[in-house]
Scaffold this motif. Structure first.
Motif, PDB file in Angstrom:
ATOM      1  N   GLN A 151     -11.308   1.794   0.796  1.00 53.68           N
ATOM      2  CA  GLN A 151     -10.662   0.681   1.488  1.00 53.68           C
ATOM      3  C   GLN A 151      -9.285   0.375   0.907  1.00 53.68           C
ATOM      4  O   GLN A 151      -9.013   0.594  -0.274  1.00 53.68           O
ATOM      5  CB  GLN A 151     -11.541  -0.571   1.396  1.00 53.68           C
ATOM      6  CG  GLN A 151     -11.017  -1.754   2.198  1.00 53.68           C
ATOM      7  CD  GLN A 151     -12.081  -2.814   2.402  1.00 53.68           C
ATOM      8  OE1 GLN A 151     -13.258  -2.598   2.146  1.00 53.68           O
ATOM      9  NE2 GLN A 151     -11.672  -3.978   2.881  1.00 53.68           N
ATOM     10  N   GLU A 152      -8.391  -0.139   1.753  1.00 52.57           N
ATOM     11  CA  GLU A 152      -7.075  -0.607   1.332  1.00 52.57           C
ATOM     12  C   GLU A 152      -7.029  -2.130   1.405  1.00 52.57           C
ATOM     13  O   GLU A 152      -7.661  -2.729   2.277  1.00 52.57           O
ATOM     14  CB  GLU A 152      -5.971  -0.007   2.203  1.00 52.57           C
ATOM     15  CG  GLU A 152      -5.824   1.499   2.063  1.00 52.57           C
ATOM     16  CD  GLU A 152      -4.654   2.050   2.862  1.00 52.57           C
ATOM     17  OE1 GLU A 152      -4.209   3.166   2.565  1.00 52.57           O
ATOM     18  OE2 GLU A 152      -4.189   1.344   3.794  1.00 52.57           O
ATOM     19  N   LEU A 153      -6.278  -2.732   0.491  1.00 52.34           N
ATOM     20  CA  LEU A 153      -6.138  -4.184   0.433  1.00 52.34           C
ATOM     21  C   LEU A 153      -4.665  -4.543   0.366  1.00 52.34           C
ATOM     22  O   LEU A 153      -3.867  -3.840  -0.267  1.00 52.34           O
ATOM     23  CB  LEU A 153      -6.853  -4.762  -0.797  1.00 52.34           C
ATOM     24  CG  LEU A 153      -8.353  -4.524  -0.917  1.00 52.34           C
ATOM     25  CD1 LEU A 153      -8.848  -4.993  -2.291  1.00 52.34           C
ATOM     26  CD2 LEU A 153      -9.108  -5.247   0.190  1.00 52.34           C
ATOM     27  N   PHE A 154      -4.301  -5.652   1.009  1.00 51.37           N
ATOM     28  CA  PHE A 154      -2.946  -6.175   0.896  1.00 51.37           C
ATOM     29  C   PHE A 154      -2.896  -7.188  -0.243  1.00 51.37           C
ATOM     30  O   PHE A 154      -3.785  -8.043  -0.373  1.00 51.37           O
ATOM     31  CB  PHE A 154      -2.514  -6.855   2.200  1.00 51.37           C
ATOM     32  CG  PHE A 154      -2.189  -5.897   3.312  1.00 51.37           C
ATOM     33  CD1 PHE A 154      -0.937  -5.303   3.382  1.00 51.37           C
ATOM     34  CD2 PHE A 154      -3.134  -5.599   4.282  1.00 51.37           C
ATOM     35  CE1 PHE A 154      -0.634  -4.414   4.405  1.00 51.37           C
ATOM     36  CE2 PHE A 154      -2.843  -4.711   5.310  1.00 51.37           C
ATOM     37  CZ  PHE A 154      -1.582  -4.118   5.363  1.00 51.37           C
ATOM     38  N   ILE A 155      -1.854  -7.101  -1.068  1.00 52.52           N
ATOM     39  CA  ILE A 155      -1.640  -8.099  -2.108  1.00 52.52           C
ATOM     40  C   ILE A 155      -0.217  -8.639  -1.979  1.00 52.52           C
ATOM     41  O   ILE A 155       0.690  -7.939  -1.525  1.00 52.52           O
ATOM     42  CB  ILE A 155      -1.866  -7.529  -3.522  1.00 52.52           C
ATOM     43  CG1 ILE A 155      -0.912  -6.356  -3.810  1.00 52.52           C
ATOM     44  CG2 ILE A 155      -3.303  -7.128  -3.725  1.00 52.52           C
ATOM     45  CD1 ILE A 155      -0.893  -5.952  -5.260  1.00 52.52           C
ATOM     46  N   TRP A 156      -0.049  -9.887  -2.377  1.00 53.40           N
ATOM     47  CA  TRP A 156       1.264 -10.523  -2.370  1.00 53.40           C
ATOM     48  C   TRP A 156       1.762 -10.591  -3.809  1.00 53.40           C
ATOM     49  O   TRP A 156       1.097 -11.153  -4.683  1.00 53.40           O
ATOM     50  CB  TRP A 156       1.199 -11.911  -1.767  1.00 53.40           C
ATOM     51  CG  TRP A 156       2.504 -12.639  -1.806  1.00 53.40           C
ATOM     52  CD1 TRP A 156       2.882 -13.634  -2.644  1.00 53.40           C
ATOM     53  CD2 TRP A 156       3.633 -12.396  -0.942  1.00 53.40           C
ATOM     54  NE1 TRP A 156       4.160 -14.044  -2.390  1.00 53.40           N
ATOM     55  CE2 TRP A 156       4.648 -13.293  -1.337  1.00 53.40           C
ATOM     56  CE3 TRP A 156       3.881 -11.512   0.112  1.00 53.40           C
ATOM     57  CZ2 TRP A 156       5.895 -13.340  -0.707  1.00 53.40           C
ATOM     58  CZ3 TRP A 156       5.118 -11.563   0.728  1.00 53.40           C
ATOM     59  CH2 TRP A 156       6.101 -12.456   0.330  1.00 53.40           C
ATOM     60  N   ILE A 157       2.926  -9.996  -4.082  1.00 60.62           N
ATOM     61  CA  ILE A 157       3.493  -9.970  -5.433  1.00 60.62           C
ATOM     62  C   ILE A 157       4.572 -11.038  -5.498  1.00 60.62           C
ATOM     63  O   ILE A 157       5.719 -10.826  -5.074  1.00 60.62           O
ATOM     64  CB  ILE A 157       4.080  -8.581  -5.769  1.00 60.62           C
ATOM     65  CG1 ILE A 157       3.070  -7.481  -5.434  1.00 60.62           C
ATOM     66  CG2 ILE A 157       4.475  -8.515  -7.230  1.00 60.62           C
ATOM     67  CD1 ILE A 157       3.634  -6.075  -5.591  1.00 60.62           C
ATOM     68  N   ASP A 158       4.217 -12.213  -6.006  1.00 59.68           N
ATOM     69  CA  ASP A 158       5.149 -13.337  -5.957  1.00 59.68           C
ATOM     70  C   ASP A 158       6.371 -13.116  -6.843  1.00 59.68           C
ATOM     71  O   ASP A 158       7.457 -13.618  -6.544  1.00 59.68           O
ATOM     72  CB  ASP A 158       4.446 -14.645  -6.313  1.00 59.68           C
ATOM     73  CG  ASP A 158       3.743 -14.607  -7.659  1.00 59.68           C
ATOM     74  OD1 ASP A 158       3.748 -13.550  -8.307  1.00 59.68           O
ATOM     75  OD2 ASP A 158       3.179 -15.646  -8.059  1.00 59.68           O
ATOM     76  N   ASP A 159       6.228 -12.351  -7.923  1.00 58.40           N
ATOM     77  CA  ASP A 159       7.366 -12.123  -8.816  1.00 58.40           C
ATOM     78  C   ASP A 159       8.522 -11.420  -8.117  1.00 58.40           C
ATOM     79  O   ASP A 159       9.692 -11.637  -8.465  1.00 58.40           O
ATOM     80  CB  ASP A 159       6.939 -11.283 -10.024  1.00 58.40           C
ATOM     81  CG  ASP A 159       6.113 -12.087 -11.019  1.00 58.40           C
ATOM     82  OD1 ASP A 159       6.143 -13.333 -10.927  1.00 58.40           O
ATOM     83  OD2 ASP A 159       5.441 -11.478 -11.870  1.00 58.40           O
ATOM     84  N   ILE A 174      -2.763  -1.786  -1.968  1.00 57.27           N
ATOM     85  CA  ILE A 174      -3.486  -1.067  -3.010  1.00 57.27           C
ATOM     86  C   ILE A 174      -4.710  -0.421  -2.375  1.00 57.27           C
ATOM     87  O   ILE A 174      -5.202  -0.883  -1.344  1.00 57.27           O
ATOM     88  CB  ILE A 174      -3.897  -1.989  -4.179  1.00 57.27           C
ATOM     89  CG1 ILE A 174      -4.800  -3.135  -3.690  1.00 57.27           C
ATOM     90  CG2 ILE A 174      -2.668  -2.554  -4.878  1.00 57.27           C
ATOM     91  CD1 ILE A 174      -5.345  -4.012  -4.807  1.00 57.27           C
ATOM     92  N   TYR A 175      -5.201   0.656  -2.985  1.00 60.06           N
ATOM     93  CA  TYR A 175      -6.304   1.385  -2.365  1.00 60.06           C
ATOM     94  C   TYR A 175      -7.344   1.777  -3.414  1.00 60.06           C
ATOM     95  O   TYR A 175      -7.054   1.841  -4.620  1.00 60.06           O
ATOM     96  CB  TYR A 175      -5.786   2.629  -1.639  1.00 60.06           C
ATOM     97  CG  TYR A 175      -5.415   3.768  -2.564  1.00 60.06           C
ATOM     98  CD1 TYR A 175      -6.264   4.867  -2.722  1.00 60.06           C
ATOM     99  CD2 TYR A 175      -4.241   3.742  -3.320  1.00 60.06           C
ATOM    100  CE1 TYR A 175      -5.942   5.913  -3.580  1.00 60.06           C
ATOM    101  CE2 TYR A 175      -3.907   4.779  -4.171  1.00 60.06           C
ATOM    102  CZ  TYR A 175      -4.762   5.851  -4.296  1.00 60.06           C
ATOM    103  OH  TYR A 175      -4.450   6.881  -5.152  1.00 60.06           O
ATOM    104  N   ASP A 176      -8.552   2.042  -2.932  1.00 60.75           N
ATOM    105  CA  ASP A 176      -9.656   2.495  -3.780  1.00 60.75           C
ATOM    106  C   ASP A 176      -9.404   3.937  -4.195  1.00 60.75           C
ATOM    107  O   ASP A 176      -9.367   4.837  -3.358  1.00 60.75           O
ATOM    108  CB  ASP A 176     -10.974   2.361  -3.008  1.00 60.75           C
ATOM    109  CG  ASP A 176     -12.154   2.976  -3.745  1.00 60.75           C
ATOM    110  OD1 ASP A 176     -12.076   3.138  -4.979  1.00 60.75           O
ATOM    111  OD2 ASP A 176     -13.153   3.284  -3.082  1.00 60.75           O
ATOM    112  N   THR A 177      -9.239   4.163  -5.507  1.00 62.96           N
ATOM    113  CA  THR A 177      -8.935   5.507  -6.004  1.00 62.96           C
ATOM    114  C   THR A 177     -10.157   6.401  -6.074  1.00 62.96           C
ATOM    115  O   THR A 177     -10.027   7.613  -6.248  1.00 62.96           O
ATOM    116  CB  THR A 177      -8.330   5.420  -7.415  1.00 62.96           C
ATOM    117  OG1 THR A 177      -9.320   4.897  -8.324  1.00 62.96           O
ATOM    118  CG2 THR A 177      -7.107   4.524  -7.426  1.00 62.96           C
ATOM    119  N   GLY A 178     -11.355   5.818  -5.968  1.00 62.32           N
ATOM    120  CA  GLY A 178     -12.581   6.590  -6.143  1.00 62.32           C
ATOM    121  C   GLY A 178     -13.088   6.571  -7.572  1.00 62.32           C
ATOM    122  O   GLY A 178     -14.212   7.010  -7.838  1.00 62.32           O
TER     123      GLY A 178
END
Length: 516
Positions: free
Chosen positions: A300-308, A315-319
């Protein structure tokens, strides 16, 4: 002869009677035993097949129940275990700063050497995140809040390094100034300002000031002529003042849509920005990275917010699978396209990634905004080879990259390393004192490792919440294994039945032959 025969006849008759009688009793016992074997065989067969058949729908029933329990526990609502964790994370977070101390600035300026760096660190700052919920703007689907994120130097963890250690680094305001002038008059004024203030291409500065911001006579002069915002420091990293109140942010609670858990609906007052190249890249989306949707799927892939750096990323599941204090975690990291330039990956044009491979533009997040500042993996790992060849003292390290270990059922991040290096794009200015430099050099200034791990108490809490899931999923396999194991005695008894049937048939034949 005839007399002996007549005397033996009664004895032979009695023996035959006894043999026949014994045969009948043996046959009866064998039949009873066969019936017991058949009954045992049927019971075991029914039990074995029954357990195996039941185990498969049970998996679905248990999964549904477990998912229901987990969703109720992780949504942001009163009584869930996620709400207090999200509000005031019991995670000991640190930001470790590694400074590229510039050891040969004069030799670089006169063109005799390329820049050499000695890396100093880590300077460890404890990170505190506290959210104040705004009930007025919250509802079932969205929770609104104001967050303070502050940093405090930890002298014990940093020892023997101290925050007032002095280092030599690129003087970014001086280096950036030539890129902001547009005519000869401004050029002459810049030369005069540099001479009047004694500013140089490099600067000796305390680590704490370098990280959190500083001002000097050159910056003050730029402020006077309107080339630098008044009343602010030059700042790469932001440290909230506890007395300040940031703008309102809001995220999904997960109660209306579990996949929306923790996703930003508004960040620091913005639903979208105006600093990137198009509307898609200006969107505010993704989670802050510490809380994600539960029940993750492999790959699965996930969206993240990088406030900096004020942008979203994937980001994704590398296994990779890791176990931390008894919890199985999945490792997530940046997609390979994250550090691609726009030539290799055209969508990155929206992030202004027109530099060499391995660099991403972060100048919008500096104060003032718009400086030619670029992020990369620490030590230029996975970057264009020229980035390392143009400097010395920097060796790429494959262990220096961003990753998060996430517990897949709850979506909780249990261990994280978010790492980025800050580099400045220095362009040669022939009319100034750095005319001997290459046309473009990407100067490393520092790299940052933001990391943290759940407290033992939180590990225990999540383990308890997952206990039912482990029991439920385990029950499916236990029933299936027991059902399979029961087949072993069932098969053995089946062979016994066949053997007894053969014995009974033999006894019947013997009885028929010997019966008078």
């Amino acid at each position: 002869m005839s007399g002996r025969t007549s005397e033996a006849s009664p004895l032979m008759a009695n023996e035959l009677i006894n043999v026949v009688g014994n045969t009948r009793r043996t046959l009866r016992r064998k039949r009873i035993k066969l019936a017991c074997f058949i009954l045992s065989f049927l019971l075991l067969l029914i039990a074995s097949l029954g357990l195996m058949i039941i185990s498969f729908p049970m998996e679905g029933i248990v999964s549904t129940k477990v998912e229901e329990i987990i969703k109720n526990e992780v949504v942001l609502q009163d009584g869930s275990f996620s709400l207090p964790i999200w509000t005031d994370p019991p995670v000991k977070m640190y930001k470790d700063f590694f400074i590229f101390n510039w050891t040969n600035p004069d030799n670089v300026i006169n063109g005799s050497q390329k820049p050499n760096f000695k890396i100093l660190g880590p300077y460890k700052y404890r990170e505190y995140r506290t959210k104040y919920i705004d009930n007025k703007h919250s509802n079932k689907c969205v929770i609104s809040y104001i967050q303070h994120k502050t940093y405090e130097f930890d002298p014990e963890a940093s020892f023997p390094l101290m925050k007032n250690d002095k280092v030599f680094v690129l003087n970014i305001p001086v280096a950036a100034a030539p890129q902001q002038i547009s005519n000869t008059i401004e050029r002459i004024a810049l030369e005069g300002a540099i001479k009047a203030t004694g500013a140089k291409l490099y600067k000796e500065i305390e680590v704490d000031d370098l990280i959190w911001g500083y001002t000097d006579t050159f910056i003050e002069l730029l402020q006077t002529v309107g080339k630098f915002p008044k009343g602010v420091k030059f700042q790469i990293q932001k440290n909230d003042d506890p007395r300040d109140y940031n703008s309102l942010s809001s995220v999904g609670t997960g109660r209306c849509n579990i996949s929306d858990l923790g996703n930003f609906h508004q960040w620091d007052g913005f639903t979208s920005l105006d600093i990137w190249n198009d509307s898609e890249h200006n969107k505010v989306k993704g989670t802050e990275g510490l809380l994600n949707q539960p029940l993750l799927k492999e790959g699965q892939e996930l969206f993240i917010w990088i406030d900096d750096i004020m942008r979203w990323a994937v980001i994704y599941d590398t296994g990779e699978r890791h176990t931390r204090k008894g919890l199985l975690t999945w490792r997530f990291t940046n997609t390979k396209e994250f550090f691609y330039n726009e030539t290799r990956y055209p969508p990155n044009r929206g992030w202004y990634q027109n530099a060499p491979e391995g660099l991403l533009y972060i100048g919008n997040s500096t104060i003032p905004a718009g400086n030619p500042v670029w992020g990369s993996n620490p030590l230029f790992y996975q970057g264009d080879p020229g980035l390392v060849q143009n400097v010395s003292g920097v060796t790429p390290d494959p262990s220096k990259y961003t990753y998060a270990d996430i517990e897949p059922l709850t979506g909780a991040v249990v261990y994280v390393h978010r790492q980025i290096q800050i580099n400045f794009e220095l362009r040669r200015a022939d009319y100034l004192f750095y005319k001997h430099l290459p046309e473009v050099t990407y100067f490393p200034v520092m790299y940052v490792d933001e990391h943290g791990e759940l407290s033992q108490e939180l590990y225990d809490t999540i383990s308890q919440k997952l206990l039912l899931a482990q029991i439920g999923y385990g029950a499916h396999w236990v029933l299936l294994v027991i059902g399979i194991l029961l087949l072993i005695p069932t098969v053995i008894i089946g062979f016994c039945i066949l053997k007894h049937i053969q014995v009974i048939k033999a006894i019947k034949v013997y009885r028929d032959i010997t019966s008078p």
